[in-house]
Enzyme design. Sequence first.
Site, PDB file in Angstrom:
ATOM      1  CG  HIS A  26      -1.704  -1.022   1.633  1.00 14.75           C
ATOM      2  ND1 HIS A  26      -1.243  -2.170   2.225  1.00 14.75           N
ATOM      3  CD2 HIS A  26      -3.047  -1.164   1.527  1.00 14.75           C
ATOM      4  CE1 HIS A  26      -2.265  -2.982   2.461  1.00 14.75           C
ATOM      5  NE2 HIS A  26      -3.373  -2.404   2.039  1.00 14.75           N
ATOM      6  CG  ASP A  42       1.960  -0.948   3.369  1.00 17.77           C
ATOM      7  OD1 ASP A  42       1.254  -0.580   4.313  1.00 17.77           O
ATOM      8  OD2 ASP A  42       1.579  -1.729   2.475  1.00 17.77           O
ATOM      9  CD  GLU A  76      -7.807  -8.404   0.023  1.00 19.17           C
ATOM     10  OE1 GLU A  76      -6.871  -7.943  -0.663  1.00 19.17           O
ATOM     11  OE2 GLU A  76      -7.712  -8.660   1.232  1.00 19.17           O
ATOM     12  CG  HIS A 104     -10.692 -11.197   3.852  1.00 14.97           C
ATOM     13  ND1 HIS A 104     -10.377 -10.187   2.977  1.00 14.97           N
ATOM     14  CD2 HIS A 104      -9.898 -11.003   4.931  1.00 14.97           C
ATOM     15  CE1 HIS A 104      -9.420  -9.428   3.499  1.00 14.97           C
ATOM     16  NE2 HIS A 104      -9.118  -9.907   4.685  1.00 14.97           N
ATOM     17  CG  ASP A 163      -4.367 -10.984  -0.085  1.00 15.05           C
ATOM     18  OD1 ASP A 163      -3.548 -10.980  -1.031  1.00 15.05           O
ATOM     19  OD2 ASP A 163      -4.783  -9.940   0.455  1.00 15.05           O
ATOM     20  CG  ASP A 198      -8.540 -10.691   8.433  1.00 13.95           C
ATOM     21  OD1 ASP A 198      -8.250 -11.852   8.138  1.00 13.95           O
ATOM     22  OD2 ASP A 198      -8.287  -9.721   7.706  1.00 13.95           O
ATOM     23  CG  ASP A 229      -3.119  -9.684   3.588  1.00 15.55           C
ATOM     24  OD1 ASP A 229      -2.520  -9.180   4.547  1.00 15.55           O
ATOM     25  OD2 ASP A 229      -4.125  -9.169   3.061  1.00 15.55           O
TER      26      ASP A 229
HETATM   27  C1  XLS Z   1      -7.213  -6.502   5.133  1.00 13.36           C
HETATM   28  C2  XLS Z   1      -6.869  -6.777   3.748  1.00 13.36           C
HETATM   29  C3  XLS Z   1      -5.732  -5.946   3.196  1.00 13.36           C
HETATM   30  C4  XLS Z   1      -5.754  -6.021   1.707  1.00 13.36           C
HETATM   31  C5  XLS Z   1      -5.085  -4.917   1.003  1.00 13.36           C
HETATM   32  O1  XLS Z   1      -7.919  -7.256   5.780  1.00 13.36           O
HETATM   33  O2  XLS Z   1      -6.605  -8.134   3.608  1.00 13.36           O
HETATM   34  O3  XLS Z   1      -4.528  -6.394   3.742  1.00 13.36           O
HETATM   35  O4  XLS Z   1      -5.214  -7.221   1.269  1.00 13.36           O
HETATM   36  O5  XLS Z   1      -5.594  -3.678   1.318  1.00 13.36           O
HETATM   37 NI    NI Z   2      -5.794  -9.052   2.008  1.00 11.05          NI
HETATM   38 NI    NI Z   3      -7.157  -9.622   5.695  1.00  6.91          NI
END
Ligand code: XLS
Ligand code: NI
Ligand code: NI
Length: 431
Positions: free
Chosen positions: A99, A102, A230, A269, A294, A305, A337
């Site tokens: 991102h 980051d 996502e 997720h 991810d 999460d 991730d």
């Molecule tokens: C958060 C998301 C984030 C995305 C990118 O839960 O997984 O890390 O992958 O913004």
């Molecule tokens: Ni993610």
């Molecule tokens: Ni996540």
Amino acid sequence: MSDFFRDIEPIKYRGPDTKEEFAFRYYDQSKLVMGKRLAEHLRFSVAWWHSFAWPGNDPFGSQTFERPWFGDSMELAKLKADVAFDLFAILGQPYFCFHDLDIRPEGRNFNESHRNLEEIVDYIGQKMVGAKTKLLWGTANLFTHRRYMAGAATNPDPEVFAYAAATVKNCIDATHQLRGENYVLWGGREGYETLLNTDLKRERDQAGRFLGMVVEYKHKIGFEGTILVEPKPQEPTKHQYDYDVASVYGFLKDFDLDGEVKLNIEQGHAILAGHSFEHELALAASLGILGSIDMNRNDYQSGWDTDQFPNSVSEVALAYYEILKAGGFTTGGTNFDAKLRRQSLDPEDLVLAHVGAMDVCARGLQAAAALLEDADLEEARMERYSGWDHTESLFKDGLEEYFQYITSNDIDPQPRSGRQERLENLVNRYV
Ligand code: XLS
Ligand code: NI
Ligand code: NI
């Protein structure tokens, strides 16, 4: 080179029986599986946010990691990039993801943040020239800063929408400059806390317009990567719009964006949405919107999460089975991730978390490939539907014709076993 990882050497494949801790046991990157190298199947990626930016905080405790690059200057951002590329050299994975937040310090205003981004993207670009690591995807963080507390694209304030749009322009430019293979949008705050202050229809329309602009801009600048959304349910907002694969598909259809946008599907997720990872992958594949994954694992008790590194071969095998069945990744890949637990303080922990996860995925993918190649599972699945193969002649035009058919032939269908346990036994022979 930084000295963060001290004397950790690049990790080599040493086979399943090695006693060496710093070794791959299953990730033999050039091994051919279904005619493709393991590295090309898996397309591993390291996530900048979890591995280099996350301080180890949780809702009850603050920073546990003390990293020499923590802080807000460009100098430290460059040190962070140096350390990141050191890790990439140790792991030898082909990709990374980031991102904007980051990789660069947040500026005092939009222009300063933009300048910081440009400077660090140039710096990372130079590092990529010498390294073998490429960019899987870039994305904008439109959820951490307080300006986004009520959403980015779906914010009631049009100036927040504008700020987010301008930020995404910069992030697509950065991704394009670094030859990213995808661009991701995760709607971290695109949802709502209470319906009492929310105009659902308006917010959904705003999100549709926003994503439409992203697609337009991609074409305008000739970015050839895939745009990925996502999905994630109920975190951080109570109601997240991009809840799961099915809801995002409906949204894409509604705004004529299917065919332009695919999905980045995350294990954790899927679990939060009450699905399995393989369900989400199979559904996306069947709808033609499977893009990238991810890879992580959620704690099944906590209900959050937790973004842990994957460590269950049988779980990842079922996920890769769906991916291989769909033809494998094109621009997508396996992005970790995933973050360390907050007590895992040592540089070695960061390296070995990735090594273990890469091995689990390599093992899972090979199991999935064998299962697919032997075809017993697919044959059993096909057999279950085989009645439809030879009754084409029985296809009727409407309910009345079916009524005729059933009554005049005295049809009485007999239930057949679904054979679930036998199929589970079959899968267990491979994982
Ligand atoms: C958060 C998301 C984030 C995305 C990118 O839960 O997984 O890390 O992958 O913004
Ligand atoms: Ni993610
Ligand atoms: Ni996540």
